[in-house]
Design a protein around this motif. Structure first.
Motif, PDB file in Angstrom:
ATOM      1  N   VAL A  99       0.946  -1.109  -0.067  1.00 51.63           N
ATOM      2  CA  VAL A  99      -0.193   0.236   0.103  1.00 51.63           C
ATOM      3  C   VAL A  99       0.697   1.212   0.025  1.00 51.63           C
ATOM      4  N   ALA A 100       2.109   1.171   0.643  1.00 47.41           N
ATOM      5  CA  ALA A 100       2.703   2.472   0.783  1.00 47.41           C
ATOM      6  C   ALA A 100       3.491   2.610  -0.655  1.00 47.41           C
ATOM      7  N   VAL A 101       3.991   1.779  -1.277  1.00 47.27           N
ATOM      8  CA  VAL A 101       4.579   1.875  -2.485  1.00 47.27           C
ATOM      9  C   VAL A 101       3.899   2.426  -3.455  1.00 47.27           C
ATOM     10  N   ASN A 102       2.513   1.681  -3.547  1.00 52.50           N
ATOM     11  CA  ASN A 102       1.646   2.088  -4.750  1.00 52.50           C
ATOM     12  C   ASN A 102       0.896   3.219  -4.263  1.00 52.50           C
ATOM     13  N   LEU A 103       0.560   3.664  -3.431  1.00 47.66           N
ATOM     14  CA  LEU A 103      -0.386   4.511  -3.006  1.00 47.66           C
ATOM     15  C   LEU A 103       0.055   5.774  -2.099  1.00 47.66           C
ATOM     16  N   THR A 104       0.791   5.269  -0.835  1.00 43.86           N
ATOM     17  CA  THR A 104       0.810   6.605   0.115  1.00 43.86           C
ATOM     18  C   THR A 104       1.915   7.156  -0.181  1.00 43.86           C
ATOM     19  N   ALA A 105       3.063   6.532  -0.767  1.00 48.19           N
ATOM     20  CA  ALA A 105       4.417   7.078  -0.994  1.00 48.19           C
ATOM     21  C   ALA A 105       4.269   8.149  -2.299  1.00 48.19           C
ATOM     22  N   PRO A 106       3.409   7.746  -3.282  1.00 47.84           N
ATOM     23  CA  PRO A 106       3.073   8.734  -4.326  1.00 47.84           C
ATOM     24  C   PRO A 106       2.436   9.881  -4.021  1.00 47.84           C
ATOM     25  N   ILE A 107       1.563   9.836  -3.187  1.00 45.08           N
ATOM     26  CA  ILE A 107       0.674  10.963  -2.364  1.00 45.08           C
ATOM     27  C   ILE A 107       1.476  11.941  -1.836  1.00 45.08           C
ATOM     28  N   HIS A 108       2.386  11.409  -0.959  1.00 42.11           N
ATOM     29  CA  HIS A 108       3.328  12.075  -0.051  1.00 42.11           C
ATOM     30  C   HIS A 108       4.315  12.727  -1.025  1.00 42.11           C
ATOM     31  N   LEU A 109       4.918  12.131  -2.010  1.00 43.38           N
ATOM     32  CA  LEU A 109       5.816  12.704  -2.994  1.00 43.38           C
ATOM     33  C   LEU A 109       5.336  13.910  -3.819  1.00 43.38           C
ATOM     34  N   THR A 110       3.939  13.439  -4.155  1.00 37.73           N
ATOM     35  CA  THR A 110       3.352  14.729  -4.773  1.00 37.73           C
ATOM     36  C   THR A 110       3.160  15.937  -4.120  1.00 37.73           C
ATOM     37  N   GLY A 111       2.843  15.731  -2.704  1.00 35.99           N
ATOM     38  CA  GLY A 111       2.848  16.894  -1.895  1.00 35.99           C
ATOM     39  C   GLY A 111       3.956  17.504  -1.725  1.00 35.99           C
ATOM     40  N   GLU A 112       5.190  16.927  -1.318  1.00 34.35           N
ATOM     41  CA  GLU A 112       6.454  17.308  -0.936  1.00 34.35           C
ATOM     42  C   GLU A 112       6.948  17.967  -2.297  1.00 34.35           C
ATOM     43  N   THR A 113       6.799  17.321  -3.319  1.00 34.09           N
ATOM     44  CA  THR A 113       7.391  18.186  -4.903  1.00 34.09           C
ATOM     45  C   THR A 113       6.554  19.414  -4.862  1.00 34.09           C
ATOM     46  N   LEU A 114       5.297  19.629  -4.702  1.00 33.91           N
ATOM     47  CA  LEU A 114       4.524  20.851  -4.967  1.00 33.91           C
ATOM     48  C   LEU A 114       4.802  21.816  -3.782  1.00 33.91           C
ATOM     49  N   ARG A 115       5.225  21.484  -2.592  1.00 32.48           N
ATOM     50  CA  ARG A 115       5.594  22.340  -1.669  1.00 32.48           C
ATOM     51  C   ARG A 115       7.024  22.927  -2.067  1.00 32.48           C
ATOM     52  N   ARG A 116       7.775  22.360  -2.690  1.00 38.16           N
ATOM     53  CA  ARG A 116       9.188  22.916  -3.304  1.00 38.16           C
ATOM     54  C   ARG A 116       8.828  23.554  -4.618  1.00 38.16           C
ATOM     55  N   TRP A 117       8.249  23.107  -5.649  1.00 42.86           N
ATOM     56  CA  TRP A 117       8.027  23.455  -6.647  1.00 42.86           C
ATOM     57  C   TRP A 117       6.523  23.774  -7.089  1.00 42.86           C
ATOM     58  N   PRO A 118       5.765  24.625  -6.454  1.00 47.24           N
ATOM     59  CA  PRO A 118       4.332  24.908  -6.702  1.00 47.24           C
ATOM     60  C   PRO A 118       4.010  25.128  -8.179  1.00 47.24           C
ATOM     61  N   ASP A 119       4.780  25.688  -8.849  1.00 55.23           N
ATOM     62  CA  ASP A 119       4.433  25.755 -10.425  1.00 55.23           C
ATOM     63  C   ASP A 119       4.704  24.745 -11.326  1.00 55.23           C
ATOM     64  N   LEU A 120       4.877  23.346 -10.573  1.00 55.16           N
ATOM     65  CA  LEU A 120       5.285  22.301 -11.250  1.00 55.16           C
ATOM     66  C   LEU A 120       4.444  22.248 -12.859  1.00 55.16           C
ATOM     67  N   GLY A 121       5.071  21.642 -13.799  1.00 54.41           N
ATOM     68  CA  GLY A 121       4.270  21.705 -14.997  1.00 54.41           C
ATOM     69  C   GLY A 121       3.521  20.411 -15.004  1.00 54.41           C
ATOM     70  N   ALA A 122       3.937  19.454 -14.788  1.00 54.13           N
ATOM     71  CA  ALA A 122       3.013  18.221 -14.865  1.00 54.13           C
ATOM     72  C   ALA A 122       3.295  17.194 -13.814  1.00 54.13           C
ATOM     73  N   ILE A 123       2.464  16.717 -13.435  1.00 47.44           N
ATOM     74  CA  ILE A 123       2.314  15.151 -12.443  1.00 47.44           C
ATOM     75  C   ILE A 123       1.849  14.059 -13.344  1.00 47.44           C
ATOM     76  N   VAL A 124       2.543  12.918 -13.295  1.00 52.61           N
ATOM     77  CA  VAL A 124       2.281  11.634 -13.988  1.00 52.61           C
ATOM     78  C   VAL A 124       2.114  10.578 -12.949  1.00 52.61           C
ATOM     79  N   PHE A 125       0.874   9.908 -13.008  1.00 49.94           N
ATOM     80  CA  PHE A 125       0.726   8.757 -12.236  1.00 49.94           C
ATOM     81  C   PHE A 125       0.629   7.640 -13.331  1.00 49.94           C
ATOM     82  N   VAL A 126       1.263   6.793 -12.847  1.00 53.67           N
ATOM     83  CA  VAL A 126       1.212   5.474 -13.714  1.00 53.67           C
ATOM     84  C   VAL A 126       0.418   4.458 -12.982  1.00 53.67           C
TER      85      VAL A 126
END
Length: 233
Positions: A99-126
């Motif tokens: 569950v962590a690898v497939n779901l919660t880690a991508p959500i955490h990483l997305t939030g952490e990335t947006l805090r650092r770069w709020p004008d991110l061009g794109a977020i891709v979820f496979v």
């Protein structure tokens, strides 16, 4: 690019490189990362476990120090575990990690990335076709991919209409190391990568490579048939 040293992640990394992009990948296996860096000079290959907060922080800092910014975050890393809850008393063994690898880690990483770069061009979820129809052999995998599908959908509405592009990639059965022991027609990972870049360029909400393009239609007109077919995979 999480999980960027093999399978769909590797094909995506190579496709971005052909487009002239600067690429950073992460993974757990140092030999695989060393091999990737040797074969693709100028890239950044980071050893990181995306389920560990400190590793995610270090990874983003390494990207910032090397490239200055991140334009596209690709949440690709994932794991599939066959679990038979009807017959296996140990069906939940390792569930938290899946569950962590497939779901919660991508959500955490997305939030952490947006805090650092709020004008991110794109977020891709496979995700996977299993996000729309859960597989009989791996219901927890289907559940995590369905969760990621829902997260991407809600996130897309938060950024609409002109903000960060949120793209969900829904591959069918793909020729990757994870599917090495599976039978049936497999789509080359390079075709998944090509469909992903095409969808990014046109800012489409979903990339549906190969047979995945039929899933939404078939689920509307013949849901029971499609459910039985996908459930056997």
């Amino acid at each position: 690019m999480t999980g960027g040293t093999s399978g769909i992640g590797l094909s995506l990394a190579e496709a971005f490189l052909l487009e002239g992009a600067a690429v950073a990948v992460c993974g757990r296996s140092q030999p695989a990362l060393d091999r990737f860096a040797k074969e693709h000079p100028g890239t950044l290959a980071i050893q990181a476990d995306i389920t560990v907060s400190a590793d995610r922080t270090s990874m983003l800092q390494a990207v910032a120090e090397r490239f200055g910014r991140l334009d596209v975050l690709v949440n690709n890393a994932g794991t599939l575990v066959d679990r038979n809850f009807a017959s296996d008393v140990g069906a939940t063994l390792g569930l938290d990690e899946e569950v962590a690898v497939n779901l919660t880690a991508p959500i955490h990483l997305t939030g952490e990335t947006l805090r650092r770069w709020p004008d991110l061009g794109a977020i891709v979820f496979v995700t996977a076709g299993f996000a729309l129809v859960s597989p009989t052999r791996a219901p927890s995998y289907g559940a995590t991919k369905a969760g990621l599908h829902s997260f991407a959908e809600g996130l897309r509405r938060q950024f609409a209409p002109g903000g960060t592009h949120v793209l969900e990639v829904v591959p069918p059965l793909t020729d990757t190391p994870m599917n090495a022991g599976k039978t049936g027609k497999k789509l080359p990972a390079s075709e998944v990568a090509a469909a992903t870049l095409k969808a990014l360029k046109s800012r489409r909400p979903m990339a549906l490579p190969g047979l995945s393009k039929l899933l939404p239609i078939m689920l509307r007109i013949a849901p029971k048939t499609m459910s039985r077919a996908v459930g056997k995979l």
